[in-house]
Design an enzyme around this catalytic site. Sequence first.
Site, PDB file in Angstrom:
ATOM      1  N   HIS A   1     -32.011  39.749 -32.684  1.00 36.63           N
ATOM      2  CA  HIS A   1     -33.004  40.581 -32.003  1.00 36.63           C
ATOM      3  C   HIS A   1     -33.866  41.291 -33.029  1.00 36.63           C
ATOM      4  O   HIS A   1     -33.499  41.366 -34.212  1.00 36.63           O
ATOM      5  CB  HIS A   1     -32.312  41.610 -31.091  1.00 36.63           C
ATOM      6  CG  HIS A   1     -31.575  42.657 -31.860  1.00 36.63           C
ATOM      7  ND1 HIS A   1     -30.299  42.452 -32.359  1.00 36.63           N
ATOM      8  CD2 HIS A   1     -31.930  43.904 -32.256  1.00 36.63           C
ATOM      9  CE1 HIS A   1     -29.898  43.530 -33.000  1.00 36.63           C
ATOM     10  NE2 HIS A   1     -30.864  44.428 -32.958  1.00 36.63           N
TER      11      HIS A   1
ATOM     12  N   HIS B   1     -38.049  43.545 -38.799  1.00 35.12           N
ATOM     13  CA  HIS B   1     -37.491  42.350 -39.428  1.00 35.12           C
ATOM     14  C   HIS B   1     -36.286  41.904 -38.616  1.00 35.12           C
ATOM     15  O   HIS B   1     -35.832  42.617 -37.721  1.00 35.12           O
ATOM     16  CB  HIS B   1     -37.064  42.673 -40.867  1.00 35.12           C
ATOM     17  CG  HIS B   1     -36.111  43.825 -40.915  1.00 35.12           C
ATOM     18  ND1 HIS B   1     -36.542  45.134 -41.098  1.00 35.12           N
ATOM     19  CD2 HIS B   1     -34.762  43.897 -40.743  1.00 35.12           C
ATOM     20  CE1 HIS B   1     -35.495  45.937 -41.045  1.00 35.12           C
ATOM     21  NE2 HIS B   1     -34.405  45.218 -40.828  1.00 35.12           N
TER      22      HIS B   1
END
Length: 196
Positions: A129, A42
């Site tokens: 990221h 996620h």
Amino acid sequence: MIRTFIAIDLPESVKKDLKTLQNSLIPSATKEIRWVNPEGIHLTLKFLGDVELNRISEIEAVIADISKQHKPFELTPQGCGVFPSWKSIRVIWVGLVGDLDPLKALYAEIEERLEHLGFARENREFTPHLTIGRAKNISRSEKLSQTLAKFTTFKSSPFVVDEIVLFKSTLTPSRAIYQKLSSASFDLPSSHDKNI
């Protein structure tokens, strides 16, 4: 108390691409690297840590209010690298490109609103990221770096971010298990006319 964080979930197509990337890297990696279960990958917006159960509704109300102020936007997973450096690898990541300004605005609002609830701001810059692997300070791995270099052009499918999710995280000896507690969809209409 429950361990929680706020994040953007990923579509199954992106998780599938990240799994394929992990499978390409695993043969070149040392055993010290723990690969994140693709189903659990996620984009973290705010780690809250252990939170008292009676505060969850307060957090959910803030998330719902924030979501009313944002439009859907588009991100694309692209490229890969390591944190903090090749001399001391702790995280292997996939980068993100696309609508980074609305993503950073969303992050900043979450930081500000949660600070008012008593959650300290992050003291490091937000670097969007997706973490695909973790290690405990392994030193430079030539084989892994050479393999990662082959995937700097890695690119998954673009996806639309149209909600934020409050997750529960349960740590087990083998891995962390994530469970959606709630989600809040963005209320404003999208500025994109793309069908992706």
